[in-house]
Design an enzyme around this catalytic site. Structure first.
Site, PDB file in Angstrom:
ATOM      1  N   ASP A 214       0.781  -1.246   0.000  1.00 15.82           N
ATOM      2  CA  ASP A 214       0.000   0.000   0.000  1.00 15.82           C
ATOM      3  C   ASP A 214       0.817   1.303   0.000  1.00 15.82           C
ATOM      4  O   ASP A 214       0.460   2.262   0.716  1.00 15.82           O
ATOM      5  CB  ASP A 214      -0.985   0.019   1.184  1.00 15.82           C
TER       6      ASP A 214
ATOM      7  N   LYS B  99      -6.887  -4.726  -3.544  1.00 20.43           N
ATOM      8  CA  LYS B  99      -7.691  -5.313  -2.462  1.00 20.43           C
ATOM      9  C   LYS B  99      -8.645  -4.269  -1.912  1.00 20.43           C
ATOM     10  O   LYS B  99      -8.365  -3.072  -1.996  1.00 20.43           O
ATOM     11  CB  LYS B  99      -6.777  -5.857  -1.363  1.00 20.43           C
TER      12      LYS B  99
ATOM     13  N   CYS C 151      -2.481  -3.006   7.415  1.00 13.83           N
ATOM     14  CA  CYS C 151      -2.322  -3.845   6.220  1.00 13.83           C
ATOM     15  C   CYS C 151      -1.033  -4.657   6.218  1.00 13.83           C
ATOM     16  O   CYS C 151      -1.013  -5.802   5.765  1.00 13.83           O
ATOM     17  CB  CYS C 151      -2.460  -2.983   4.975  1.00 13.83           C
TER      18      CYS C 151
END
Ligand SMILES: [Zn+2]
Length: 207
Positions: free
Chosen positions: A10, A108, A153
């Site tokens: 991310d 995602k 995450c």
């Protein structure tokens, strides 16, 4: 072929200082991650990728504030500012992230009612993203995880990698956390319990 992969989690504009859901110091690790990636022939970039009005956004729940919790059908869900809406500049990778040999960009969180901190399993804990199969079919047995945010995450991805039987290291100083109500300490504890090896960049970089 190498049996290990680097998972870069991310590294997107909205998670960088000035972004919609800024992680302090997120931009400080870009150069480190670029350098680390040169040592891996297998690199996966994950990308948080939400529908507009996603269930993880506080704005989708009238009367709720950001960082409050919402009872989703799969359990408690932290409510975030709108972030990483698919196709927006905020969802794009940091412009200095330079890993052209990355073999997979895994998105995602694109199911409107389900969040996905983990790059392996969505927040309902049953829907697979397919990453376990991608890694297995390439003979990868070991992953090194870095990026943002350590306590969400990155941590969930590292723990789930263990769940799928992989050997896992999390590079603490190539990751940055949010630390919401002790979440960073909790994430470190959960990674310890799961058998994630928490390492520093100096232990990995070959000089
Ligand atoms: Zn998200």
């Amino acid at each position: 072929m190498s049996n290990r992969a680097l998972l870069v989690v991310d590294m997107q504009n909205d998670f960088m200082p000035g972004g919609a859901l800024a992680v302090a110091g997120g931009h400080d690790i870009v150069a480190t991650i670029n350098k680390l990636a040169t040592q891996f022939s297998n690199v996966v970039l994950t990308q948080d990728w939400h529908t507009p009005g996603h269930a993880s956004f506080a704005s989708s729940h009238p009367g709720k504030d950001v960082y409050e919790t919402f009872d989703a059908f799969y359990g408690p869900q932290v409510l975030w500012p709108d972030h990483c809406v698919m196709g927006t500049e905020g969802a794009a990778f940091h412009p200095d992230l330079d890993i052209p040999h990355a073999g997979l960009v895994l998105r995602k969180g694109y199911h409107p009612a389900v969040d996905s901190y983990s790059a392996f399993l969505e927040a309902d804990r049953t829907t697979r993203t397919g990453l376990d199969g991608w890694l297995a079919s390439r003979g990868i047995t070991e992953v090194v995880v870095c990026g943002v945010a350590t306590d969400f995450c990155v941590g969930w991805t590292a723990c789930d990698a263990r769940h799928f039987g992989l050997t896992v290291s999390m590079v603490d100083d190539a990751s940055r956390g949010i630390d919401l109500d002790g979440s960073l300490a909790r994430a470190h504890r959960n990674m310890d319990i799961a058998g994630v090896d928490i390492v520093t960049i100096g232990q990995l970089l070959v000089v």
